[in-house]
Design a protein around this motif. Structure first.
Motif, PDB file in Angstrom:
ATOM      1  N   LEU A 444       0.817  -1.048  -0.161  1.00 47.19           N
ATOM      2  CA  LEU A 444       0.027   0.007   0.017  1.00 47.19           C
ATOM      3  C   LEU A 444       0.840   1.112  -0.077  1.00 47.19           C
ATOM      4  O   LEU A 444       0.540   2.387  -0.590  1.00 47.19           O
ATOM      5  CB  LEU A 444      -1.146  -0.009   1.276  1.00 47.19           C
ATOM      6  N   CYS A 445       2.010   1.258   0.740  1.00 46.96           N
ATOM      7  CA  CYS A 445       2.936   2.509   0.721  1.00 46.96           C
ATOM      8  C   CYS A 445       3.714   2.420  -0.693  1.00 46.96           C
ATOM      9  O   CYS A 445       4.443   3.526  -0.918  1.00 46.96           O
ATOM     10  CB  CYS A 445       3.681   2.194   1.742  1.00 46.96           C
ATOM     11  N   GLY A 446       3.550   1.329  -1.767  1.00 46.36           N
ATOM     12  CA  GLY A 446       4.082   1.583  -2.696  1.00 46.36           C
ATOM     13  C   GLY A 446       5.652   1.057  -2.853  1.00 46.36           C
ATOM     14  O   GLY A 446       6.331   1.436  -3.808  1.00 46.36           O
ATOM     15  N   ILE A 447       5.819   0.467  -1.607  1.00 42.79           N
ATOM     16  CA  ILE A 447       7.223  -0.233  -1.746  1.00 42.79           C
ATOM     17  C   ILE A 447       7.589  -1.331  -2.546  1.00 42.79           C
ATOM     18  O   ILE A 447       8.621  -1.263  -3.251  1.00 42.79           O
ATOM     19  CB  ILE A 447       7.904  -0.481  -0.095  1.00 42.79           C
ATOM     20  N   LEU A 448       6.817  -2.340  -2.563  1.00 41.77           N
ATOM     21  CA  LEU A 448       6.986  -3.478  -2.967  1.00 41.77           C
ATOM     22  C   LEU A 448       5.697  -4.211  -3.397  1.00 41.77           C
ATOM     23  O   LEU A 448       4.754  -4.512  -2.407  1.00 41.77           O
ATOM     24  CB  LEU A 448       7.876  -4.626  -2.155  1.00 41.77           C
ATOM     25  N   GLN A 449       5.643  -4.662  -4.481  1.00 41.78           N
ATOM     26  CA  GLN A 449       4.306  -5.271  -4.734  1.00 41.78           C
ATOM     27  C   GLN A 449       4.483  -6.846  -5.176  1.00 41.78           C
ATOM     28  O   GLN A 449       3.777  -7.694  -4.618  1.00 41.78           O
ATOM     29  CB  GLN A 449       3.736  -4.885  -6.176  1.00 41.78           C
ATOM     30  N   VAL A 450       5.643  -7.378  -5.719  1.00 42.34           N
ATOM     31  CA  VAL A 450       5.798  -8.749  -5.811  1.00 42.34           C
ATOM     32  C   VAL A 450       7.330  -8.818  -5.134  1.00 42.34           C
ATOM     33  O   VAL A 450       8.472  -8.365  -5.443  1.00 42.34           O
ATOM     34  CB  VAL A 450       6.122  -9.109  -7.151  1.00 42.34           C
ATOM     35  N   LEU A 461      10.179  -2.162   4.685  1.00 40.56           N
ATOM     36  CA  LEU A 461       9.319  -1.210   5.126  1.00 40.56           C
ATOM     37  C   LEU A 461       9.890  -0.927   6.385  1.00 40.56           C
ATOM     38  O   LEU A 461       9.936   0.214   6.909  1.00 40.56           O
ATOM     39  CB  LEU A 461       8.054  -1.993   5.576  1.00 40.56           C
ATOM     40  N   GLU A 462      10.797  -1.665   7.155  1.00 41.01           N
ATOM     41  CA  GLU A 462      11.357  -1.536   8.441  1.00 41.01           C
ATOM     42  C   GLU A 462      12.500  -0.530   8.161  1.00 41.01           C
ATOM     43  O   GLU A 462      12.633   0.462   8.783  1.00 41.01           O
ATOM     44  CB  GLU A 462      11.692  -2.600   9.118  1.00 41.01           C
ATOM     45  N   PRO A 490      -8.129   1.102  10.381  1.00 39.21           N
ATOM     46  CA  PRO A 490      -7.435   2.687  10.208  1.00 39.21           C
ATOM     47  C   PRO A 490      -6.142   2.784   9.546  1.00 39.21           C
ATOM     48  O   PRO A 490      -5.804   3.726   9.292  1.00 39.21           O
ATOM     49  CB  PRO A 490      -7.724   3.079  11.678  1.00 39.21           C
ATOM     50  N   LEU A 491      -5.468   1.627   9.582  1.00 41.87           N
ATOM     51  CA  LEU A 491      -3.992   1.752   8.870  1.00 41.87           C
ATOM     52  C   LEU A 491      -4.208   1.960   7.418  1.00 41.87           C
ATOM     53  O   LEU A 491      -3.254   2.501   6.916  1.00 41.87           O
ATOM     54  CB  LEU A 491      -3.199   0.359   9.114  1.00 41.87           C
ATOM     55  N   LEU A 492      -5.241   1.328   6.857  1.00 45.42           N
ATOM     56  CA  LEU A 492      -5.283   1.479   5.309  1.00 45.42           C
ATOM     57  C   LEU A 492      -5.289   2.851   4.749  1.00 45.42           C
ATOM     58  O   LEU A 492      -4.482   3.045   4.014  1.00 45.42           O
ATOM     59  CB  LEU A 492      -6.635   0.932   4.746  1.00 45.42           C
ATOM     60  N   PRO A 493      -5.948   3.865   5.354  1.00 48.30           N
ATOM     61  CA  PRO A 493      -6.089   5.379   4.606  1.00 48.30           C
ATOM     62  C   PRO A 493      -4.669   5.844   5.130  1.00 48.30           C
ATOM     63  O   PRO A 493      -4.074   6.589   4.309  1.00 48.30           O
ATOM     64  CB  PRO A 493      -7.312   6.061   5.328  1.00 48.30           C
ATOM     65  N   GLU A 494      -4.013   5.649   6.211  1.00 51.46           N
ATOM     66  CA  GLU A 494      -2.829   6.070   6.635  1.00 51.46           C
ATOM     67  C   GLU A 494      -1.657   5.436   5.797  1.00 51.46           C
ATOM     68  O   GLU A 494      -0.825   6.466   5.276  1.00 51.46           O
ATOM     69  CB  GLU A 494      -2.438   5.788   8.008  1.00 51.46           C
ATOM     70  N   MET A 495      -1.855   4.265   5.242  1.00 51.05           N
ATOM     71  CA  MET A 495      -0.727   3.701   4.412  1.00 51.05           C
ATOM     72  C   MET A 495      -0.888   4.309   2.828  1.00 51.05           C
ATOM     73  O   MET A 495       0.157   4.441   2.197  1.00 51.05           O
ATOM     74  CB  MET A 495      -0.739   2.227   4.372  1.00 51.05           C
ATOM     75  N   PRO A 501       5.166  11.438   3.352  1.00 52.05           N
ATOM     76  CA  PRO A 501       6.567  10.581   2.928  1.00 52.05           C
ATOM     77  C   PRO A 501       6.131   9.240   3.523  1.00 52.05           C
ATOM     78  O   PRO A 501       5.849   8.724   4.556  1.00 52.05           O
ATOM     79  CB  PRO A 501       7.582  11.285   3.849  1.00 52.05           C
ATOM     80  N   ILE A 502       6.888   8.228   2.811  1.00 51.03           N
ATOM     81  CA  ILE A 502       6.749   6.869   2.836  1.00 51.03           C
ATOM     82  C   ILE A 502       7.262   6.627   4.487  1.00 51.03           C
ATOM     83  O   ILE A 502       7.132   5.767   5.006  1.00 51.03           O
ATOM     84  CB  ILE A 502       7.705   5.966   1.897  1.00 51.03           C
ATOM     85  N   ALA A 503       8.665   7.312   4.790  1.00 51.16           N
ATOM     86  CA  ALA A 503       9.424   6.781   6.102  1.00 51.16           C
ATOM     87  C   ALA A 503       8.546   7.221   7.183  1.00 51.16           C
ATOM     88  O   ALA A 503       8.548   6.485   8.095  1.00 51.16           O
ATOM     89  CB  ALA A 503      10.585   7.811   5.882  1.00 51.16           C
ATOM     90  N   ASP A 504       7.684   8.398   6.879  1.00 54.95           N
ATOM     91  CA  ASP A 504       6.608   8.733   8.037  1.00 54.95           C
ATOM     92  C   ASP A 504       5.357   7.690   8.193  1.00 54.95           C
ATOM     93  O   ASP A 504       5.093   7.107   9.113  1.00 54.95           O
ATOM     94  CB  ASP A 504       6.208   9.817   8.078  1.00 54.95           C
ATOM     95  N   ARG A 505       5.011   7.121   7.178  1.00 55.32           N
ATOM     96  CA  ARG A 505       3.954   6.135   6.902  1.00 55.32           C
ATOM     97  C   ARG A 505       4.524   4.747   7.509  1.00 55.32           C
ATOM     98  O   ARG A 505       3.721   4.085   8.499  1.00 55.32           O
ATOM     99  CB  ARG A 505       3.317   5.920   5.592  1.00 55.32           C
ATOM    100  N   ALA A 506       5.738   4.411   7.244  1.00 60.40           N
ATOM    101  CA  ALA A 506       6.254   2.982   7.774  1.00 60.40           C
ATOM    102  C   ALA A 506       6.366   3.297   9.359  1.00 60.40           C
ATOM    103  O   ALA A 506       6.208   2.264   9.854  1.00 60.40           O
ATOM    104  CB  ALA A 506       7.738   2.926   7.111  1.00 60.40           C
ATOM    105  N   ALA A 507       6.887   4.566   9.843  1.00 54.73           N
ATOM    106  CA  ALA A 507       6.946   4.698  11.129  1.00 54.73           C
ATOM    107  C   ALA A 507       5.618   4.470  12.012  1.00 54.73           C
ATOM    108  O   ALA A 507       5.771   4.014  13.052  1.00 54.73           O
ATOM    109  CB  ALA A 507       7.793   5.775  11.308  1.00 54.73           C
ATOM    110  N   ARG A 508       4.785   5.076  11.232  1.00 51.12           N
ATOM    111  CA  ARG A 508       3.367   5.165  11.871  1.00 51.12           C
ATOM    112  C   ARG A 508       2.845   3.819  12.018  1.00 51.12           C
ATOM    113  O   ARG A 508       2.137   3.345  13.066  1.00 51.12           O
ATOM    114  CB  ARG A 508       2.592   6.037  11.287  1.00 51.12           C
ATOM    115  N   PHE A 509       3.164   2.937  11.062  1.00 48.64           N
ATOM    116  CA  PHE A 509       2.666   1.571  11.035  1.00 48.64           C
ATOM    117  C   PHE A 509       3.308   0.826  12.329  1.00 48.64           C
ATOM    118  O   PHE A 509       2.614  -0.027  13.117  1.00 48.64           O
ATOM    119  CB  PHE A 509       2.957   1.002   9.573  1.00 48.64           C
TER     120      PHE A 509
END
Length: 591
Positions: A444-450, A461-462, A490-495, A501-509
């Protein structure tokens, strides 16, 4: 002579011959040349490595595929041929400086604990923080850590000294199988990978991969046990009436033999998908019993009916006890911190067969070995494609957004047919696995699909996390069965919020999940008074999550514990199976 003739002396049991006349002897072979003279063979190996070739080099527990760690083209060829497109590669570094670690410090920032571990006789691979720009990015793509080890055999020293630099040293195997130990097998099965081979004439009786450690909870903890530190012997806090064998899990398999108050855990065997892995699995079972002169009369196995380890147990002719996957995880942790008290243990991993026939993996179990009760979980969802989701994180993400009724513009495939199958429950097993939740977040963050290897999305993500800050827990409600269920919706709209920034979304997760662990623990404390909290399963090899969860739990008055002796992943399952069996038999603990 006294030492060699005394059975109580180590030299009586191990007499390595290293005579320049008698051996061991080296042999180099490539497609166009071969050398049987030891010095010529070594020189030919060094020449090949400096020319950017890939050489299979025989070690103590198996062969390594080696190439120049600074040669990007050689690394790319190794990745393409193996194939291993993304999974991190370990480095074998020469010993330099007063403490032997100058070459490590040139490329990484080891802590004191990590530095001490690198220099122990076991010479494990240790994951350390890398220094940006000092290595080809293709060593560990997308990661801020690298796995390094120092030479642990005379041949390694000779190769590194003559080469004059660092080498990639990855296991010579077919992906998922145990490392290869026989020269003929290496020349035939890995002919498409290696350009040459450097053999020696000392036989390797059993494969043993390099052990791997990562700092979690303030000190290095094992991710994989192997050459140099296994079989692992553990004193049991109880006595068994008869010898017991446990066959472990299907992934990251190890097996264990227990008798009286002793437990012995084998080296890492690997995933049991291939014929060779299953053959080595059987050989290790026979070897352990022969080595310790103990014949098991009872066997424990995972409750999953399709595991190869389970099918072997059922065909062994011995009495069989099936142990639920996460019960074994929990009991393996308790073995490290034995006490006559109740625990609340979070068993978070990819998937494991649950008591209700569904795929668990985000559970909390209350009680003690032999008497576990599932009391908390993550909200379950149906996983489209089943096992495929482990390598295709977008499937987990799709399942979550479909269940929540949220639109995901970034869905990477035309999934209309899959969506219809998901709606009808076709090949969509129900799961509560935290590992699949991490996969979904990466997608969902766009980091990796496969993913090209297990856990790739969660690892990336970490590594992308900013510093974790205080957050709020996910909503937790008690369902009709009294289970405390954490809702990930609730995580889904946040991701999906691309404004962040992806780094902020990853940290929040990570922060939200750590606070959710604390919330579920507090709710259980209110019910039962439990203060002993355990964190185990492969998800807690994520240092960011584990460290923050331990910090929050400790600040909340809990006694938080992580596995100590064995890995938190499925490599510890076999030990937990023995503990579960013993406690279910109401074996009396030693006083």
């Amino acid at each position: 002579r006294k030492e060699y003739e005394d059975p109580f002396d180590r030299r009586f049991h191990a007499q390595p011959l290293a005579c320049p006349v008698c051996g061991p002897k080296l042999r180099f072979i490539s497609s166009d040349t071969s050398f049987d003279d030891t010095d010529q063979a070594l020189n030919a190996c060094i020449k090949a490595l400096k020319a950017g070739k890939i050489v299979a080099v025989k070690g103590i527990g198996g062969y390594h595929l080696m190439c120049d760690a600074m040669n990007t083209a050689a690394i790319d060829r190794l990745r393409r041929r193996k194939p291993r497109p993304d999974k991190p590669l370990a480095l074998l570094l020469p010993m330099r400086g007063n403490d032997d670690l100058d070459s490590v410090r040139e490329i990484a920032r080891p802590t004191q604990h990590e530095a001490d571990l690198l220099r122990t006789p076991a010479r494990p691979i240790v994951l350390v923080e890398s220094k940006p720009g000092n290595l080809p990015a293709s060593i560990a793509p997308g990661l801020k850590e690298i796995g390094v080890m120092l030479p642990y055999s005379p041949l390694h020293h000779l190769v590194l000294d003559r080469f004059g630099g660092s080498l990639v040293a990855t296991s010579a195997n077919i992906s998922g199988e145990p490392v290869l130990t026989d020269g003929v097998d290496v020349e035939t099965r890995l002919a498409h990978v290696s350009d040459a081979c450097l053999h020696h004439n000392r036989r390797i009786v059993r494969p043993a991969d390099d052990p791997v450690y990562r700092t979690i909870g303030g000190r290095p903890r094992p991710l994989r046990m192997g050459r140099g530190n296994s079989p692992v012997e553990i004193d049991l806090p109880f006595s068994l009436d008869h010898p017991v064998l446990s066959t472990g899990s299907h992934m990251k398999n190890t097996v264990a033999l227990a008798w009286n108050d002793r437990l012995v855990v084998s080296p890492h065997i690997g995933d049991l998908d291939s014929l060779r892995s299953q053959t080595v699995f059987k050989d290790v079972i026979d070897d352990l019993q022969q080595l310790y002169q103990v014949e098991a009369t009872h066997v424990c196995c995972d409750a999953h009916p399709s595991y190869s380890s389970t099918r072997w147990a059922e065909g062994s002719g011995m009495a069989v006890t099936r142990v639920f996957h996460h019960h074994a995880h929990a009991s393996a942790l308790v073995l490290d911190h034995w006490r006559n008290e109740d625990w609340l243990i979070f068993t978070w991993d990819g998937v494991g067969y649950g008591e209700d026939g569904n795929l668990w993996g985000g559970e909390a179990l209350h009680g003690r070995p032999g008497k576990w009760q599932r009391v908390a979980s993550l909200l379950p969802f149906n996983l489209p494609g089943g096992e495929k989701a482990g390598r295709e994180p977008w499937r987990s993400a799709a399942a979550l957004v479909w269940q929540a009724g949220i639109d995901w513009p970034g869905l990477p495939v035309d999934a209309q047919l899959l969506y219809q199958a998901w709606q009808k429950g076709i090949n969509c097993p129900r799961t509560s696995a935290a590992g699949r939740l991490f996969d979904a977040a990466a997608a969902l963050c766009g980091i990796l699909q496969v993913a090209s290897f297990e856990g790739q999305g969660p690892m990336m993500l970490e590594q992308l996390c900013n510093t974790l800050q205080a957050s709020t827990a996910l909503p937790v409600h008690e369902n009709n069965e009294g289970l405390l269920v954490a809702d990930w919706t609730p995580l889904l709209p946040e991701m999906l919020d691309q404004r962040q920034p992806i780094a902020d979304r990853a940290a929040r997760f990570h922060s939200r999940l750590a606070h959710t662990i604390l919330k579920q623990a507090q709710l259980m404390h209110d019910k039962t008074g439990v203060i002993n909290i355990g964190l185990t399963g492969g998800v807690f090899q994520n240092r960011t999550l584990a460290d923050y969860a331990v910090e929050l739990l400790s600040a909340g008055g809990f006694k938080a514990r992580l596995p100590e002796t064995l890995p938190a992943n499925d490599a510890g399952i076999c030990a937990g199976q023995v503990v579960e069996f013993a406690m279910q038999q109401e074996t009396h603990p030693n006083q």
